[in-house]
Design an enzyme around this catalytic site. Structure first.
Site, PDB file in Angstrom:
ATOM      1  N   SER A 158       8.249  44.233 -81.912  1.00  7.21           N
ATOM      2  CA  SER A 158       8.639  44.167 -83.336  1.00  7.21           C
ATOM      3  C   SER A 158       7.548  43.469 -84.122  1.00  7.21           C
ATOM      4  O   SER A 158       6.850  42.595 -83.599  1.00  7.21           O
ATOM      5  CB  SER A 158       9.937  43.369 -83.460  1.00  7.21           C
ATOM      6  N   TYR A 184      13.356  34.867 -81.237  1.00 10.00           N
ATOM      7  CA  TYR A 184      13.204  36.330 -81.296  1.00 10.00           C
ATOM      8  C   TYR A 184      11.715  36.684 -81.317  1.00 10.00           C
ATOM      9  O   TYR A 184      11.260  37.566 -80.585  1.00 10.00           O
ATOM     10  CB  TYR A 184      13.910  36.885 -82.527  1.00 10.00           C
TER      11      TYR A 184
HETATM   12  N1  NAP Z   1      16.242  47.776 -86.181  1.00  8.63           N
HETATM   13  C1  NAP Z   1      15.107  47.223 -86.578  1.00  8.63           C
HETATM   14  O1  NAP Z   1      14.854  47.050 -87.783  1.00  8.63           O
HETATM   15  C2  NAP Z   1      14.085  46.790 -85.557  1.00  8.63           C
HETATM   16  C3  NAP Z   1      12.865  46.261 -86.022  1.00  8.63           C
HETATM   17  C4  NAP Z   1      11.921  45.844 -85.101  1.00  8.63           C
HETATM   18  C5  NAP Z   1      12.192  45.956 -83.748  1.00  8.63           C
HETATM   19  N2  NAP Z   1      13.382  46.455 -83.315  1.00  8.63           N
HETATM   20  C6  NAP Z   1      13.633  46.539 -81.858  1.00  8.63           C
HETATM   21  O2  NAP Z   1      14.150  47.802 -81.559  1.00  8.63           O
HETATM   22  C7  NAP Z   1      14.984  47.728 -80.407  1.00  8.63           C
HETATM   23  C8  NAP Z   1      16.272  48.491 -80.664  1.00  8.63           C
HETATM   24  O3  NAP Z   1      16.924  47.901 -81.748  1.00  8.63           O
HETATM   25  P1  NAP Z   1      18.063  48.656 -82.581  1.00  8.63           P
HETATM   26  O4  NAP Z   1      17.767  48.394 -83.988  1.00  8.63           O
HETATM   27  O5  NAP Z   1      18.222  50.028 -82.080  1.00  8.63           O
HETATM   28  O6  NAP Z   1      19.319  47.736 -82.177  1.00  8.63           O
HETATM   29  P2  NAP Z   1      20.776  48.071 -81.661  1.00  8.63           P
HETATM   30  O7  NAP Z   1      21.328  49.275 -82.338  1.00  8.63           O
HETATM   31  O8  NAP Z   1      21.529  46.798 -81.730  1.00  8.63           O
HETATM   32  O9  NAP Z   1      20.521  48.462 -80.141  1.00  8.63           O
HETATM   33  C9  NAP Z   1      20.199  47.485 -79.196  1.00  8.63           C
HETATM   34  C10 NAP Z   1      20.763  47.898 -77.861  1.00  8.63           C
HETATM   35  O10 NAP Z   1      20.437  46.865 -76.917  1.00  8.63           O
HETATM   36  C11 NAP Z   1      21.593  46.642 -76.127  1.00  8.63           C
HETATM   37  N3  NAP Z   1      21.616  45.334 -75.498  1.00  8.63           N
HETATM   38  C12 NAP Z   1      21.650  44.130 -76.097  1.00  8.63           C
HETATM   39  N4  NAP Z   1      21.746  43.159 -75.168  1.00  8.63           N
HETATM   40  C13 NAP Z   1      21.772  43.770 -73.955  1.00  8.63           C
HETATM   41  C14 NAP Z   1      21.883  43.320 -72.627  1.00  8.63           C
HETATM   42  N5  NAP Z   1      22.026  42.024 -72.327  1.00  8.63           N
HETATM   43  N6  NAP Z   1      21.872  44.235 -71.634  1.00  8.63           N
HETATM   44  C15 NAP Z   1      21.781  45.557 -71.905  1.00  8.63           C
HETATM   45  N7  NAP Z   1      21.681  46.061 -73.146  1.00  8.63           N
HETATM   46  C16 NAP Z   1      21.700  45.164 -74.169  1.00  8.63           C
HETATM   47  C17 NAP Z   1      22.727  46.789 -77.117  1.00  8.63           C
HETATM   48  O11 NAP Z   1      23.943  46.889 -76.446  1.00  8.63           O
HETATM   49  P3  NAP Z   1      25.316  46.482 -77.176  1.00  8.63           P
HETATM   50  O12 NAP Z   1      25.694  47.685 -77.968  1.00  8.63           O
HETATM   51  O13 NAP Z   1      26.231  46.199 -76.032  1.00  8.63           O
HETATM   52  O14 NAP Z   1      25.046  45.272 -78.010  1.00  8.63           O
HETATM   53  C18 NAP Z   1      22.300  48.038 -77.849  1.00  8.63           C
HETATM   54  O15 NAP Z   1      22.634  49.187 -77.109  1.00  8.63           O
HETATM   55  C19 NAP Z   1      15.174  46.240 -80.109  1.00  8.63           C
HETATM   56  O16 NAP Z   1      14.364  45.900 -78.999  1.00  8.63           O
HETATM   57  C20 NAP Z   1      14.674  45.545 -81.374  1.00  8.63           C
HETATM   58  O17 NAP Z   1      14.133  44.273 -81.117  1.00  8.63           O
HETATM   59  C21 NAP Z   1      14.329  46.886 -84.193  1.00  8.63           C
END
Ligand code: NAP
Length: 320
Positions: A158, A184
């Site tokens: 990120s 984070y």
């Molecule tokens: N969205 C943004 O703006 C953004 C920006 C920069 C980077 N990112 C990165 O992109 C990635 C995906 O983010 P997203 O926005 O798609 O978020 P999201 O919709 O919250 O998806 C995250 C996923 O990770 C799973 N997870 C969390 N803790 C876990 C654990 N202990 N074991 C297994 N799975 C786990 C969640 O499961 P649950 O459903 O059970 O919680 C969910 O399926 C992340 O690595 C994040 O840091 C996102």
């Protein structure tokens, strides 16, 4: 050692490119992908794009029933239990996958937690570092025997890596100075450094690794952010309306990791940090809207040091 070659390659894709656009024309028939978090947010869009291109996708999930529901309309998907904050669970998932005798072509580490209140997992580890980095470190090392030559590993980092370099004097925030954004940020710096060292170690086996910033996307990831924080970060206005020119849709947010996992344009590159479907430049400004990667997040010495620490903490090390 020098920092990897962080320069744009002129991919022809950009901020608004979608996962479907970057994978257009790429046939993944017969390929197997694993996408952690592949049922939510940008992970879900990644699973959709990969299956549409013909891949079979394994989605490890800490809530398998919820994952199965979310993925019900997709074919060629399998859900299996995995909690990245629990190393025995990581081992159980990997052992079961290895026992199936299948090989992996694409391993996309999309799961993550962001800015949660102070939480401890396993032997008292800080939960964001443990989940976002150590869990994925252990997963990749345990799955190493199944990674096929030509495979790619993608670490979803990120732009928030800007909040912290590695805190070598106190990686686990053992004092009373827990800061959920620094935690984070450190975990996302670790994702990027992991790709640097994995790529160095795995290259001679024909396996490459990448990290990336997907952009800002409204997903359940922001569940721990207050309204004031969303406004302060320039993500929504005072009334809670998304500031659209700063945001990507989930289909656009998934594009960089799908590009990282599949694009022939990256065939001769690895260990690099990507954004907007291109290689990122080194970051030179602290401005919140600035792009690029800080040198500390792609520094090979930092990366090697993190690998050593991760091996010590998890007791797993398939490559050195
Ligand atoms: N969205 C943004 O703006 C953004 C920006 C920069 C980077 N990112 C990165 O992109 C990635 C995906 O983010 P997203 O926005 O798609 O978020 P999201 O919709 O919250 O998806 C995250 C996923 O990770 C799973 N997870 C969390 N803790 C876990 C654990 N202990 N074991 C297994 N799975 C786990 C969640 O499961 P649950 O459903 O059970 O919680 C969910 O399926 C992340 O690595 C994040 O840091 C996102």
């Amino acid at each position: 050692m020098a920092v990897a070659d962080q320069h744009k390659i002129g991919s022809g894709f950009g901020f608004r490119s979608t996962a479907a656009e970057v994978i257009d024309g790429i046939d993944l028939t017969g390929r197997l992908a694993i996408v952690t978090g592949g049922y939510s947010g940008i992970g879900f869009e990644t699973t959709k794009a990969l299956t549409a291109a013909g891949a079979f996708v394994v989605v490890p999930a800490r809530r398998p029933e919820t994952a199965a529901e979310a993925l019900a309309d997709l074919s060629s998907v399998e859900v299996a239990p995995l909690d990245l904050g629990d190393l025995p669970s990581v081992k159980a998932f990997a052992d079961s996958f290895l026992a199936s005798g299948r090989s992996i072509d694409l391993l996309i580490n999309s799961a993550g937690v962001m800015a949660c209140p102070e939480t401890r997992v396993g032997p008292g580890w800080e939960a964001q570092f443990a989940t976002n980095h150590l869990g994925h470190y252990a997963l990749v090392n345990r799955l190493w025997p199944a990674l096929r030559p030509g495979a790619r590993v993608v670490a979803v980092s990120s732009g928030a890596h800007r909040y912290s370099a590695m805190r070598w004097d106190d990686v686990m925030f053992t004092g009373d100075d827990y800061d959920r954004w620094a935690a984070y940020g450190q975990s996302k710096t670790a994702n990027s450094l992991f790709a640097v060292e994995l790529d160095r170690l795995a290259r001679e086996s024909g396996i490459r690794a990448y990290s990336l910033h997907p952009g800002g996307i409204r997903t359940p990831l922001q569940r721990h952010m207050s309204h004031e924080e969303m406004v302060g970060f320039g993500l929504v206005d005072e009334d809670g309306n998304p500031i659209l020119d700063r945001f990507k849709t989930p289909e656009q947010g998934a594009a960089t990791q799908v590009w990282a996992a599949t694009s022939p344009q990256l065939a001769d590159l690895g260990g690099v940090y990507l954004e907007d479907c291109d290689v990122a430049e080194l970051r030179t400004s602290d401005d919140i809207t600035a792009k690029g990667v800080y040198p500390y997040a792609v520094d090979p010495d930092e990366a090697a040091r993190l690998w050593t620490l991760s091996a010590e903490l998890t007791g797993v090390n398939a490559l050195t």
